[in-house]
Design an enzyme around this catalytic site. Sequence first.
Site, PDB file in Angstrom:
ATOM      1  N   ASP A  74       0.862  -1.170   0.000  1.00  0.00           N
ATOM      2  CA  ASP A  74       0.000   0.000   0.000  1.00  0.00           C
ATOM      3  C   ASP A  74       0.906   1.231   0.000  1.00  0.00           C
ATOM      4  OD1 ASP A  74      -2.428   1.544   0.348  1.00  0.00           O
ATOM      5  OD2 ASP A  74      -3.262  -0.257   1.293  1.00  0.00           O
ATOM      6  N   ASP A 130      -2.972   4.636  -2.504  1.00  0.00           N
ATOM      7  CA  ASP A 130      -4.050   5.236  -1.713  1.00  0.00           C
ATOM      8  C   ASP A 130      -4.428   6.629  -2.226  1.00  0.00           C
ATOM      9  OD1 ASP A 130      -5.542   4.793   0.901  1.00  0.00           O
ATOM     10  OD2 ASP A 130      -4.636   6.738   1.331  1.00  0.00           O
ATOM     11  N   GLU A 143      -6.072   3.889  -6.267  1.00  0.00           N
ATOM     12  CA  GLU A 143      -7.386   4.101  -5.641  1.00  0.00           C
ATOM     13  C   GLU A 143      -7.848   5.517  -5.971  1.00  0.00           C
ATOM     14  OE1 GLU A 143      -9.696   4.134  -1.351  1.00  0.00           O
ATOM     15  OE2 GLU A 143      -7.856   5.239  -1.667  1.00  0.00           O
ATOM     16  N   HIS A 159     -11.179  -2.883   2.961  1.00  0.00           N
ATOM     17  CA  HIS A 159     -11.207  -2.536   4.383  1.00  0.00           C
ATOM     18  C   HIS A 159     -12.049  -1.291   4.680  1.00  0.00           C
ATOM     19  CE1 HIS A 159      -8.299  -0.046   2.453  1.00  0.00           C
ATOM     20  NE2 HIS A 159      -8.237   0.753   3.507  1.00  0.00           N
ATOM     21  N   ASP A 160     -12.571  -0.623   3.649  1.00  0.00           N
ATOM     22  CA  ASP A 160     -13.396   0.576   3.843  1.00  0.00           C
ATOM     23  C   ASP A 160     -14.881   0.306   3.588  1.00  0.00           C
ATOM     24  OD1 ASP A 160     -11.084   2.130   4.258  1.00  0.00           O
ATOM     25  OD2 ASP A 160     -10.945   2.667   2.127  1.00  0.00           O
TER      26      ASP A 160
HETATM   27  O1  TEU Z   1      -9.619   5.628   1.425  1.00  0.00           O
HETATM   28  C1  TEU Z   1     -10.084   6.764   0.772  1.00  0.00           C
HETATM   29  C2  TEU Z   1     -11.513   7.013   0.926  1.00  0.00           C
HETATM   30  O2  TEU Z   1     -12.071   7.765   0.162  1.00  0.00           O
HETATM   31  C3  TEU Z   1     -12.246   6.297   2.027  1.00  0.00           C
HETATM   32  O3  TEU Z   1     -11.643   6.518   3.251  1.00  0.00           O
HETATM   33  C4  TEU Z   1     -13.633   6.749   2.140  1.00  0.00           C
HETATM   34  O4  TEU Z   1     -13.693   7.865   2.928  1.00  0.00           O
HETATM   35  C5  TEU Z   1     -14.428   5.660   2.769  1.00  0.00           C
HETATM   36  O5  TEU Z   1     -14.362   4.555   1.964  1.00  0.00           O
HETATM   37  C6  TEU Z   1     -15.872   6.020   2.897  1.00  0.00           C
HETATM   38  O6  TEU Z   1     -16.435   5.192   3.860  1.00  0.00           O
HETATM   39  C7  TEU Z   1      -8.263   5.441   1.609  1.00  0.00           C
HETATM   40  C8  TEU Z   1      -8.037   4.230   2.480  1.00  0.00           C
HETATM   41  O7  TEU Z   1      -8.511   3.094   1.814  1.00  0.00           O
HETATM   42  C9  TEU Z   1      -8.689   4.451   3.808  1.00  0.00           C
HETATM   43  O8  TEU Z   1      -8.623   3.332   4.641  1.00  0.00           O
HETATM   44  C10 TEU Z   1      -7.991   5.631   4.464  1.00  0.00           C
HETATM   45  O9  TEU Z   1      -8.648   5.949   5.657  1.00  0.00           O
HETATM   46  C11 TEU Z   1      -7.972   6.851   3.562  1.00  0.00           C
HETATM   47  O10 TEU Z   1      -7.631   6.562   2.215  1.00  0.00           O
HETATM   48  C12 TEU Z   1      -6.923   7.824   4.053  1.00  0.00           C
HETATM   49  O11 TEU Z   1      -5.655   7.274   3.854  1.00  0.00           O
END
Ligand code: TEU
Length: 562
Positions: free
Chosen positions: A98, A206, A264, A336-337
């Site tokens: 990542d 990310d 992403e 994970h989100d």
């Molecule tokens: O995620 C980006 C992002 O847009 C998500 O956090 C979004 O806010 C969420 O899916 C909505 O519920 C990336 C990572 O995957 C995330 O884990 C991090 O928190 C974020 O960036 C910041 O690094």
Amino acid sequence: MTDSWWKKSVVYQIYPRSFADADGDGMGDLRGVIDHLDHLAELGVDVLWLSPVYPSPQDDNGYDISDYQDIEPLFGTLEIFDELLAGAHARNMKIIMDLVVNHSSDEHRWFQESRSSTDNPKRDWYWWRPARPGMEPGAPGAEPTNWGSVFGGPSWEYDEKTGEYYLHLFSKKQPDLNWENPEVRQAVYAMMRWWLDRGVDGFRMDVINMISKDVSLPDGRLTAGSVYADGSASFIGGPRLHEFLQEMHREVFEGRDGLLTVGEMPGVTVNEAVLHTDPQRHEVDMVFQFDHVWVDRGPDPWLLVPLQLTALKAILGRWQAGLADVGWNSLYWNNHDQPRVVSRYGDDSPAHRSASAKMLGTVLHLHRGTPYVYQGEELGMTNYPFGGIDEFRDIEALGQYRQAVELEGRTPEEVLTVLRARGRDNARTPMQWDDSPHGGFTTGTPWLPVNPNHAEINAKAQRADPDSVFHYYRRLIELRRTEPAVADGDFTMLLPHDERVYAFTRRLGSTELLVIGNFSGVEAHAAIDGWDGAELLLTNLEPPAGGLCLAPWQAVVYRRSV
Ligand code: TEU
């Protein structure tokens, strides 16, 4: 010819904190991953994506990195990392890391230097701005812009020492790096080369579509009911994004083979994704778009919108068509989100959980693109039965709850209803290995509780059961290897107006596949002609008796010659 081995591959995402704990501290670790490599090899995946394992204060579970070139002590050491890499490679699995470089941790030494004085050589490595003209620095509303942060609150933090604000699109412990500064970019590229030299096989990048900002930093538009504005027009797909990605490619990836890069990109459009993934342009191999996981999100963030299947098909169909000739899709339901897909777009009740998990897997993996499996998805793991806000750990859930309830007048119950269904902690409860007290995840106290349903849903039971979601995913992944049309065939959406049935064909030369998924708990007939006598390649339930009449949550894949 470009090296596109990843078109025939399946990626598996590991969230190390929640995968397997080998030392009993309640937190997953790299030794835990090593211990379970055979589970992944048996599943048949080709690439492992490790969520961040670098030293981090863990404000956002490792997406706040304080040293890009080491391993978080909670997770292990560089030596153990090398052992993991060798163990994966020995089983013909690659590992991608990542890459979190839109922001660092505020505890990274770059930021420590940057904040130390206005004339520090690293001052300009981050986004520092004075208070809004005419306002007292630090006073409410004096932030340089009105943007809200993703995790609630303003996206600027006042720093008393130098009397200025720094930008953080996410947590205040995640200051945004200033990609306008060429020294920042070179430092990032050097770090990436260091990991590649160590043997890693690429990067998941990310929020990489946020690295280029409109340097004038204009205010965003405020919508009714919210206290902060959405500033994303100024940093999603910003003016220099393509330039930065092409420079990164030249500086880091040129001349190296066998790698995978996936960016992403929340909010990316199909047209932009074509540009990002056109092999001739040398940016990234594929992107993660968000349209299909935002389909159940309405204008009001605190109102649940049920899935409308026709909308989901329109979105995924548009992405399939848009990247049919140039570029390439990634395919995912979970990470994970995101909440667990079987609870979200399927049915996690005991009667339909297994069938709907398999159906969702079938529909996803048979699209054209590279599928991603998130840990536990191969078991049909479900959302967790969260109660009150004190049971959540995610900084996003806690921050958004605070903003909605304390500043925007929402009731705790309306916010909790949405967090229970959509909150990120649903994905982060520990991996369910067996039916022992903490699901075989840890011998200690897990940092987030294991879902009580681990007694029924666990890897050990599923590996022993040929009818399990696990063995179904194994066959699905295997099908990509044995049936070339799965990776290479073109895609045609069928029945776009049907609210129950998801159907499409894939064609390669004289081979045609028909894929149908019943997204409902009732029998459904697919009005598609010409498939009598076709060979049934895969189904999750008893083969349909006659015609294309599908049982609740059934999936079928047929093949014929044309
Ligand atoms: O995620 C980006 C992002 O847009 C998500 O956090 C979004 O806010 C969420 O899916 C909505 O519920 C990336 C990572 O995957 C995330 O884990 C991090 O928190 C974020 O960036 C910041 O690094």
